[in-house]
Design a protein around this motif. Structure first.
Motif, PDB file in Angstrom:
ATOM      1  N   PRO A 469      -5.224  85.445 -31.646  1.00 56.94           N
ATOM      2  CA  PRO A 469      -4.277  84.856 -30.692  1.00 56.94           C
ATOM      3  C   PRO A 469      -4.303  85.612 -29.366  1.00 56.94           C
ATOM      4  CG  PRO A 469      -3.260  85.110 -32.852  1.00 56.94           C
ATOM      5  CD  PRO A 469      -4.571  85.844 -32.916  1.00 56.94           C
ATOM      6  N   LEU A 470      -4.017  84.896 -28.294  1.00 54.02           N
ATOM      7  CA  LEU A 470      -3.985  85.523 -26.979  1.00 54.02           C
ATOM      8  C   LEU A 470      -2.671  86.282 -26.800  1.00 54.02           C
ATOM      9  CD1 LEU A 470      -5.861  82.850 -26.691  1.00 54.02           C
ATOM     10  CD2 LEU A 470      -5.691  83.361 -24.250  1.00 54.02           C
ATOM     11  N   SER A 471      -2.750  87.493 -26.286  1.00 48.88           N
ATOM     12  CA  SER A 471      -1.567  88.317 -26.079  1.00 48.88           C
ATOM     13  C   SER A 471      -0.903  87.955 -24.750  1.00 48.88           C
ATOM     14  CB  SER A 471      -1.946  89.796 -26.077  1.00 48.88           C
ATOM     15  OG  SER A 471      -2.728  90.083 -24.924  1.00 48.88           O
ATOM     16  N   SER A 476       0.316  84.034 -19.929  1.00 48.96           N
ATOM     17  CA  SER A 476       1.716  84.107 -19.524  1.00 48.96           C
ATOM     18  C   SER A 476       2.166  82.740 -18.998  1.00 48.96           C
ATOM     19  CB  SER A 476       1.899  85.162 -18.440  1.00 48.96           C
ATOM     20  OG  SER A 476       3.248  85.222 -18.011  1.00 48.96           O
ATOM     21  N   PRO A 477       3.319  82.235 -19.478  1.00 49.43           N
ATOM     22  CA  PRO A 477       4.167  82.843 -20.500  1.00 49.43           C
ATOM     23  C   PRO A 477       3.493  82.828 -21.858  1.00 49.43           C
ATOM     24  CG  PRO A 477       4.905  80.621 -20.043  1.00 49.43           C
ATOM     25  CD  PRO A 477       3.836  80.932 -19.025  1.00 49.43           C
ATOM     26  N   ALA A 478       4.094  83.529 -22.801  1.00 46.48           N
ATOM     27  CA  ALA A 478       3.509  83.635 -24.138  1.00 46.48           C
ATOM     28  C   ALA A 478       3.421  82.255 -24.795  1.00 46.48           C
ATOM     29  CB  ALA A 478       4.336  84.565 -25.003  1.00 46.48           C
ATOM     30  N   PHE A 479       2.344  82.067 -25.552  1.00 48.90           N
ATOM     31  CA  PHE A 479       2.199  80.845 -26.355  1.00 48.90           C
ATOM     32  C   PHE A 479       2.352  81.236 -27.819  1.00 48.90           C
ATOM     33  CE2 PHE A 479      -0.273  77.865 -28.921  1.00 48.90           C
ATOM     34  CZ  PHE A 479       0.265  76.653 -28.496  1.00 48.90           C
ATOM     35  N   PHE A 493       3.079  70.316 -23.550  1.00 50.12           N
ATOM     36  CA  PHE A 493       3.950  71.306 -24.178  1.00 50.12           C
ATOM     37  C   PHE A 493       3.658  72.740 -23.748  1.00 50.12           C
ATOM     38  CE2 PHE A 493       0.572  70.160 -27.210  1.00 50.12           C
ATOM     39  CZ  PHE A 493      -0.057  71.375 -27.413  1.00 50.12           C
ATOM     40  N   TYR A 494       2.693  72.926 -22.853  1.00 49.06           N
ATOM     41  CA  TYR A 494       2.474  74.290 -22.350  1.00 49.06           C
ATOM     42  C   TYR A 494       1.822  74.225 -20.978  1.00 49.06           C
ATOM     43  CZ  TYR A 494       1.026  79.089 -21.742  1.00 49.06           C
ATOM     44  OH  TYR A 494       0.872  80.350 -21.230  1.00 49.06           O
ATOM     45  N   GLU A 495       2.284  75.137 -20.106  1.00 44.35           N
ATOM     46  CA  GLU A 495       1.617  75.390 -18.829  1.00 44.35           C
ATOM     47  C   GLU A 495       1.767  76.871 -18.531  1.00 44.35           C
ATOM     48  OE1 GLU A 495       1.518  73.965 -14.139  1.00 44.35           O
ATOM     49  OE2 GLU A 495       2.905  73.026 -15.558  1.00 44.35           O
ATOM     50  N   GLY A 496       0.661  77.514 -18.216  1.00 39.12           N
ATOM     51  CA  GLY A 496       0.717  78.939 -17.964  1.00 39.12           C
ATOM     52  C   GLY A 496      -0.519  79.446 -17.253  1.00 39.12           C
ATOM     53  N   THR A 497      -0.651  80.758 -17.244  1.00 41.86           N
ATOM     54  CA  THR A 497      -1.748  81.417 -16.540  1.00 41.86           C
ATOM     55  C   THR A 497      -2.535  82.288 -17.504  1.00 41.86           C
ATOM     56  OG1 THR A 497      -0.480  81.460 -14.478  1.00 41.86           O
ATOM     57  CG2 THR A 497      -2.352  82.968 -14.653  1.00 41.86           C
ATOM     58  N   LEU A 498      -3.836  82.097 -17.515  1.00 42.13           N
ATOM     59  CA  LEU A 498      -4.747  82.904 -18.325  1.00 42.13           C
ATOM     60  C   LEU A 498      -5.390  83.954 -17.431  1.00 42.13           C
ATOM     61  CD1 LEU A 498      -6.371  83.450 -20.956  1.00 42.13           C
ATOM     62  CD2 LEU A 498      -8.052  81.783 -20.110  1.00 42.13           C
ATOM     63  N   GLY A 546     -10.201  87.075 -13.360  1.00 42.90           N
ATOM     64  CA  GLY A 546      -9.093  86.612 -12.546  1.00 42.90           C
ATOM     65  C   GLY A 546      -8.180  85.696 -13.329  1.00 42.90           C
ATOM     66  N   THR A 547      -7.357  84.933 -12.610  1.00 42.21           N
ATOM     67  CA  THR A 547      -6.372  84.080 -13.265  1.00 42.21           C
ATOM     68  C   THR A 547      -6.820  82.622 -13.241  1.00 42.21           C
ATOM     69  OG1 THR A 547      -5.128  83.828 -11.206  1.00 42.21           O
ATOM     70  CG2 THR A 547      -4.474  85.617 -12.692  1.00 42.21           C
ATOM     71  N   HIS A 548      -6.424  81.918 -14.306  1.00 44.74           N
ATOM     72  CA  HIS A 548      -6.791  80.510 -14.460  1.00 44.74           C
ATOM     73  C   HIS A 548      -5.573  79.747 -14.972  1.00 44.74           C
ATOM     74  CE1 HIS A 548     -11.163  81.471 -14.215  1.00 44.74           C
ATOM     75  NE2 HIS A 548     -10.759  82.613 -14.761  1.00 44.74           N
ATOM     76  N   ARG A 549      -5.383  78.529 -14.467  1.00 46.27           N
ATOM     77  CA  ARG A 549      -4.265  77.687 -14.900  1.00 46.27           C
ATOM     78  C   ARG A 549      -4.624  77.004 -16.213  1.00 46.27           C
ATOM     79  NH1 ARG A 549      -3.039  72.151 -13.861  1.00 46.27           N
ATOM     80  NH2 ARG A 549      -0.792  71.695 -14.116  1.00 46.27           N
ATOM     81  N   VAL A 550      -3.709  77.060 -17.181  1.00 46.57           N
ATOM     82  CA  VAL A 550      -3.919  76.473 -18.501  1.00 46.57           C
ATOM     83  C   VAL A 550      -2.808  75.469 -18.776  1.00 46.57           C
ATOM     84  CG1 VAL A 550      -4.051  76.911 -20.978  1.00 46.57           C
ATOM     85  CG2 VAL A 550      -5.028  78.559 -19.379  1.00 46.57           C
ATOM     86  N   THR A 551      -3.181  74.293 -19.218  1.00 49.64           N
ATOM     87  CA  THR A 551      -2.198  73.312 -19.679  1.00 49.64           C
ATOM     88  C   THR A 551      -2.615  72.805 -21.051  1.00 49.64           C
ATOM     89  OG1 THR A 551      -3.345  71.427 -18.659  1.00 49.64           O
ATOM     90  CG2 THR A 551      -1.664  72.558 -17.339  1.00 49.64           C
TER      91      THR A 551
END
Length: 849
Positions: A469-471, A476-479, A493-498, A546-551
């Protein structure tokens, strides 16, 4: 001739998905979404199922083979009632179809019950329902045992009836022509005789339990690439000698239904091809059952008048979408019948054929046949027996006087077990043949148990397909893995930053239960994961630091929540996993490496190599430990660049839910492998019948040409003088067999080949005696250099010998005469070869004219 070709405009092509994992299956996932959403939606597929006010139609014209009772029933139906038989619908919410493929409502006022149909062919596939997962059909065919094929069919038939089904979409009998074929695992062989015999026996088993069998896909459906649009250009001799024999064997065995395919054959869609559906199926073979389309493979209401009896498929999206009418055989067909475009007599004929099969299976009786309870013990026993008998020992080296297999002494008590499928068992392929098993043990656990107390059995994945699992450090936020949507839910049901620590190749793992999840990173191509076709998806991705948007979004089945687990494997973890596996192998007496591929409906394999770097892992393990045994969980042939450095290779195919038990028994010698290859394994990517011939595969300008003619599979290797990696019919044993005293004679039904076989080893074993027939010198038609003409399987105790007879049927001594549109004898003397494989001929003889 039945199949004259005409000019055609160029047609658009559907390009195969790129990549692997869920991205490569994106088109495939859409199909179960439509199909399965329909199965749980409210109401029926159209208003055609409501009570009609129209007067009953006049009596239909006589249909060959139909009883007076069936014709009377059809004559008493309203137009709407008749239309309800020629397209599958969604069925009532919460009804018995909730997990199946299609529903017919029947006509209660006439005593005609509803029907349910499920997918096959490796088990009864009902979404959200566990069932016995049998070994892949390639494993069944590798047994070369008709009695086991009947037992396989009996499990399907019994379970289908027990789970509320009346029809199963099985078996699949398409030829393994393209080594890369994504659905090769669902069918039987490259050889028409093996496919014909196995299919006929399985159908007998299915239907002995009261379940109707549907043989598929008629015809020329041998690749997934462009499968909706490709035109298979097949000359008539090849069509009748290679493509059609198994379908005819299925018809002769009494198959209730035939499913036509997506592709075209010689310029006409298979589901509207009157040359196939009427001239061949009805006129030549006297087929009395009905023809249904593949999912959304109907193209016009007029297909009904060309031999298609029933449309399968609804254009659905999600479970929350309204249920549409079927595209052609619902309201559109009603209008066509009413305005005379389609004669009502054609509709009457189709309905009569369907109701006639219902009568044959006792479904019109005053008291319906009782549905049995599931017999899971019998299912498990059959699954294990077939897994053991269908396993093929490809290689087994000997050091001193000790063979690598079976495992004995310290070789069996000091193991390093390596590979993802040793821990997460690979029991079946993906797509509409994916069945969720009652239970499936991990092979490493069964090897530990079999090795016994005091043994050392370590495990390393080598290549982890799911990871951890991703920490919160990375996501962020935690999944939180687990429940994401309530039953019937449909939303993001989820949107965050990897946060990615370094540039590299990452692997994203998604496990779903209860519906579908769709993951996107930076808006790129989505990753689909659906429990209907596979419970886990593993996708390699190149990610930058770097950072990536995750949905993540998805939907849940109406009766259960959606659970999603998200994991990943970083480049650092992948490197550490690899190194630990090689170190474990070096420290053990024996290394056992489990490797797998991803055969699936919807796409063909991009290459014959093992995916995900498994070839590199096996090579490194074999270099560290020369006593390396490779267990293959693959659906079709694969390349083996590491072969010469290994001690043994055991082909287990996708072995079903009892695969771990069977694998342990075979590795330790509790069972003796006796399976034989029913497909040739090429030695290289450029050394098989399709190589260098894009017109053969994947096709050119929307057409695939069978330019190899009758020289399919092992026949091509003989014709071209190309040496394969493993020949058709190859398979080793823990014992040995000797052949002697060959006798060949003509009989009233063909020929008889007699030979004495002796077990010259110290273990009981089974041998497949194979008879190959040479070409006729007096026939001008194309002929194989030699072809498989007969086979039998014999079981012998150590030192025992038997005189066996292998019948050669009349058809093996004939060829299809295109000018006469008929089978004709191939006159003259014929060479006869008898052996343990097509490359291991033990005796030769001559069949007199």
């Amino acid at each position: 001739m039945l199949f004259r070709r005409g000019s055609r405009e160029p047609r658009p092509r559907l390009h195969p998905p790129t990549g692997t994992g869920a991205r490569a299956r994106r088109d495939l996932v859409r199909r179960p979404a439509r199909l399965l959403a329909a199965a749980v939606a409210l109401g029926c597929a159209s208003g055609l199922l409501t009570p009609a006010t129209a007067a009953p139609a006049s009596a239909p014209s006589a249909v060959p083979g139909a009883s007076a009772r069936v014709q009377s029933l059809v004559a008493r139906m309203t137009l709407d009632e008749k239309l309800s038989f020629v397209h599958w619908t969604a069925g009532p919410e919460g009804g018995p179809l909730a997990r199946g493929v299609g529903h017919l409502p029947g006509v209660p006022r006439l005593g005609i019950p509803q029907l349910q149909v499920s997918d096959g062919p490796t088990g009864i596939r009902l979404n959200g329902t566990r069932a016995t997962t049998l070994p892949t059909p390639t494993a069944l065919a590798a047994t070369f045992d008709d009695s086991l094929a009947r037992e396989y069919g009996k499990v399907l038939g019994h379970e289908g009836r027990a789970l509320g089904q009346d029809v199963v979409l099985a078996p699949m009998v398409n030829t393994i022509r393209v080594p890369h074929g994504g659905r090769n695992f669902e069918t039987f062989s490259e050889d028409p005789l093996v496919t014909s015999r196995t299919a006929a026996a399985e159908i007998q088993g299915i239907q002995s339990q009261g379940l109707m069998a549907t043989v598929k896909h008629f015809a020329g459906n041998n690749q997934e690439t462009d499968r909706f649009t490709i035109d298979a250009a097949i000359d008539e001799q090849t069509l009748h000698e290679v493509e059609l024999p198994a379908f005819q064997a299925a018809v002769d065995a009494g198959a209730a239904a035939v499913m036509c395919s997506y592709n075209q054959v010689n310029g006409a869609h298979s589901c509207g091809n009157d040359g196939l559906l009427r001239s061949v199926l009805r006129d030549q073979w006297d087929f009395k059952g009905w023809v249904m389309s593949d999912w959304l493979a109907t193209h016009a209401t007029t297909d009904l008048a060309k031999g298609l009896d029933q449309e399968l498929g609804l254009e659905m999206g999600k479970p929350t979408d309204p249920v549409p009418d079927t595209k052609y055989f619902g309201a559109a067909l009603k209008a066509a019948v009413q305005d005379g475009t389609v004669p009502e007599a054609a509709l009457d004929t189709a309905v009569t054929r369907i109701v006639g099969r219902m009568e044959r299976f006792g479904l019109l009786a005053a008291t319906a046949p009782a549905r049995p309870a599931r017999d899971t013990d019998a299912g498990r026993a059959t699954a294990r027996e077939i897994a053991e008998n269908g396993a093929v020992l490809l290689r087994n080296t000997t050091t001193g006087d000790r063979p690598a297999l079976p495992l004995t002494g310290t070789a069996g008590s000091d193991l390093a077990v390596i590979g993802d499928s040793a821990k997460r068992p690979k029991v079946s392929g993906l797509g509409s043949a994916h069945v969720v098993p009652d239970a499936a043990a991990a092979p490493v656990d069964l090897l530990r148990e079999r090795a016994g107390a005091g043994a050392s059995v370590t495990y390393e994945p080598g290549i982890d397909r799911l990871g951890a699992p991703l920490s919160t450090e990375n996501l962020s936020p935690a999944f939180t893995n687990g429940k994401q949507l309530d039953a019937g839910g449909d939303r993001q049901f989820y949107e965050g930053t990897l946060t990615v620590p370094a540039d590299g190749d990452y692997r994203i793992g998604v496990r779903v239960d209860g519906g579908m999840a769709i993951l996107q990173i930076d808006g790129q191509a989505p990753v689909y994961a659906a429990d209907s076709f596979s419970d886990t998806t593993s996708v390699p991705m190149r990610l930058t630091r770097g950072t990536h948007r995750v949905t993540m979004s998805g939907w849940a089945w109406p009766d259960r929540p959606l659970e999603v687990d998200l994991t990943w494997v970083t480049p650092q973890q992948a490197a550490a996993d690899f190194d630990r596996a090689v170190a474990a192998a070096a420290a053990a007496e024996t290394a056992v490496v489990f490797a797998q591929d991803e055969g699936s409906e919807g796409y063909d394999r991009p290459s014959l190599s093992l995916p995900d770097g498994q070839d590199r892992l096996i090579a490194a393990v074999a270099e560290a430990n020369p006593n390396t045994v490779v267990v293959l969980n693959t659906g079709s042939s694969v390349l083996m660049p590491w072969l010469d450095d290994t001690a043994a290779v055991l082909q287990m195919w996708y072995p079903g839910q009892e695969g771990a038990q069977a694998t342990a028994a075979l590795l330790y010698g509790d069972a003796n492998p006796g399976g034989k290859l029913t497909q040739t394994f090429p030695a290289a990517e450029d050394a098989h019948p399709m190589a260098g011939h894009p017109e053969r595969f994947p096709g050119v300008n929307g057409e695939q040409e069978y330019s190899e003619g009758v020289h399919v599979g092992h026949r091509w290797y003989d014709q071209q003088g190309v040496r394969p990696l493993f020949a058709f019919g190859h398979g080793l044993s823990y014992t040995s067999f000797a052949y002697r005293n060959l006798a060949v004679e003509r009989t009233a039904t063909g020929a008889a080949v007699r030979v004495t076989v002796r077990n010259t080893g110290a273990r009981a074993g089974k041998e497949v005696v194979q008879v190959y027939l040479g070409a006729s010198a007096e026939t001008g038609a194309a002929q194989p250099v030699r072809k498989l003409a007969g086979y039998t399987k014999v079981t012998l105790a150590p030192g025992q010998e038997k005189r066996v007879t292998v019948p050669v049927g009349a058809r093996a001594l004939q060829y299809w005469d295109t000018a006469r549109d008929a089978w004709q004898p191939a006159p003259g003397a014929r060479d006869v070869q008898v052996g343990s494989s097509s490359a291991d001929i033990r005796l030769t003889g001559r069949l007199a004219p």
